[in-house]
Design an enzyme around this catalytic site. Structure first.
Site, PDB file in Angstrom:
ATOM      1  N   ASP A 111      13.750   2.131 -88.610  1.00  0.00           N
ATOM      2  CA  ASP A 111      14.415   0.870 -88.932  1.00  0.00           C
ATOM      3  C   ASP A 111      14.046  -0.153 -87.853  1.00  0.00           C
ATOM      4  OD1 ASP A 111      16.707  -0.498 -90.641  1.00  0.00           O
ATOM      5  OD2 ASP A 111      17.323  -0.754 -88.557  1.00  0.00           O
ATOM      6  N   HIS A 308      16.658   5.232 -97.071  1.00  0.00           N
ATOM      7  CA  HIS A 308      16.343   4.556 -95.816  1.00  0.00           C
ATOM      8  C   HIS A 308      16.562   5.428 -94.580  1.00  0.00           C
ATOM      9  CE1 HIS A 308      15.750   1.252 -93.063  1.00  0.00           C
ATOM     10  NE2 HIS A 308      16.948   1.440 -92.529  1.00  0.00           N
TER      11      HIS A 308
END
Length: 329
Positions: A111, A308
């Protein structure tokens, strides 16, 4: 809840780049540095710390600037990529000074930690001889910043834009820290089934109305895991993490000298096929450009069905790809 919830992992502190940083450490051997993203902590690497250390590496995962047990400077400008990469460079030096150990590190990021890892490799190849990033593909510094690019596309309800005004997003998430994190983790995961939900675009104007509160936690996130994250953010708040987003234009300006520059070291990319980041307008072109932008690429793994939070959702797959990469260096 224990202060050190992962067996064998020790929490320590060091002074690096003029801030006190807390980091988790386990193992011995070549140094591997893990950089987490938003809204997480060193704990997001719990599965990698144990597996990679068992494979013969010294694993260090800091709470990044503004998070957890690491200092959170007041000034927004102190969260630029130069500061964040500087933190990692100085942490390597602090670790070396402390024990006379490794003076270089293989850097791994997920991320927001992915741009930190990519830029650490780009700016300090002497310190970071190899890089692995997850979720966010490498894109050399370009000719327009992401916020201006969104505006040119006529997009004004993107979550990064909502995060720009100090205090607004913080108040929304701090009203119910555990509930907000539960919604964010589930909504960005591969488990989300409700169409149209997510937090790339915010039709309601704020973050949480477009997220989903799961009836039960996904298999990869236990109640104790959520408890740990919630306790960390209840104590440290969300301001530090949001300040990373408030430097998007500044990062673009600072990176000007490296526009178009590839990363030549050995590199690895891992993401989930259901990761919303891969649906960003530029992501497909960034992945297709890897032969040019990452000439040292050793693998690009898109894990089917994962979302994610790739290293938490699919730890076995991620650990295998990462350990194979590390052992091949």
């Amino acid at each position: 809840m224990t202060a050190q919830p992962v067996p064998g992992v020790t929490l320590k502190t060091a002074k690096a780049n003029n801030i006190h940083m807390r980091y988790a450490e386990i193992g011995s051997g070549p140094l591997v540095l893990f950089c987490h993203g938003w809204p997480e902590s060193w704990y997001s690497w719990r599965h990698q710390l144990t597996a990679v250390s068992a494979a013969g590496f010294r694993c260090v995962a800091p709470d990044m600037r503004g998070y957890g047990g690491t200092e959170a400077p007041e000034t927004i400008e102190h969260y630029s990529l130069l500061h964040l990469v500087g933190d990692m460079a100085e942490l390597v030096k602090a670790l070396s000074d402390k024990d006379g150990g490794e003076t270089k590190a293989i850097i791994v990021g997920h991320d927001w930690g992915a741009p930190v890892a990519w830029h650490a490799a780009l700016w300090r190849p002497d310190l970071f001889p190899a890089v692995c990033a997850m979720s966010v593909p490498y894109a050399p510094p370009g000719y327009i910043d992401v916020l201006s690019a969104l505006e040119k596309l006529g997009i004004f309800d993107f979550y990064m834009q909502y995060f720009q005004k100090p205090g607004i997003a913080e108040a929304e998430l701090q009203a119910d820290v555990r509930g907000a994190l539960r919604r964010i983790y589930y909504t960005a995961s591969g488990d989300l089934t409700e169409p149209g939900k997510g937090f790339a675009r915010l039709p309601e104007g704020t973050l949480l109305p477009n997220t989903v509160d799961p009836a039960e936690l996904p298999a990869w996130l236990g109640e104790a895991d959520l408890d740990y994250y919630a306790a960390e953010f209840s104590r440290a708040g969300f301001r530090g993490g949001f300040n990373w987003y408030r430097n998007l234009r500044r990062n673009w300006e600072l990176a000007g000298p490296w526009r178009g520059q590839p990363i030549r070291q050995p590199s690895l990319f891992i993401a989930g096929s259901r990761d919303g980041v891969l649906k960003f307008p530029a992501a497909k072109a960034q992945l297709e450009a890897f032969p040019k932008t990452l000439p040292g690429l050793r693998g690009s793994h898109i894990i089917e069905g994962a979302g994610h939070w790739i290293q938490q959702e699919r730890p076995a797959d991620v650990n295998k790809a990462l350990i194979d990469f590390l052992k091949g260096l």
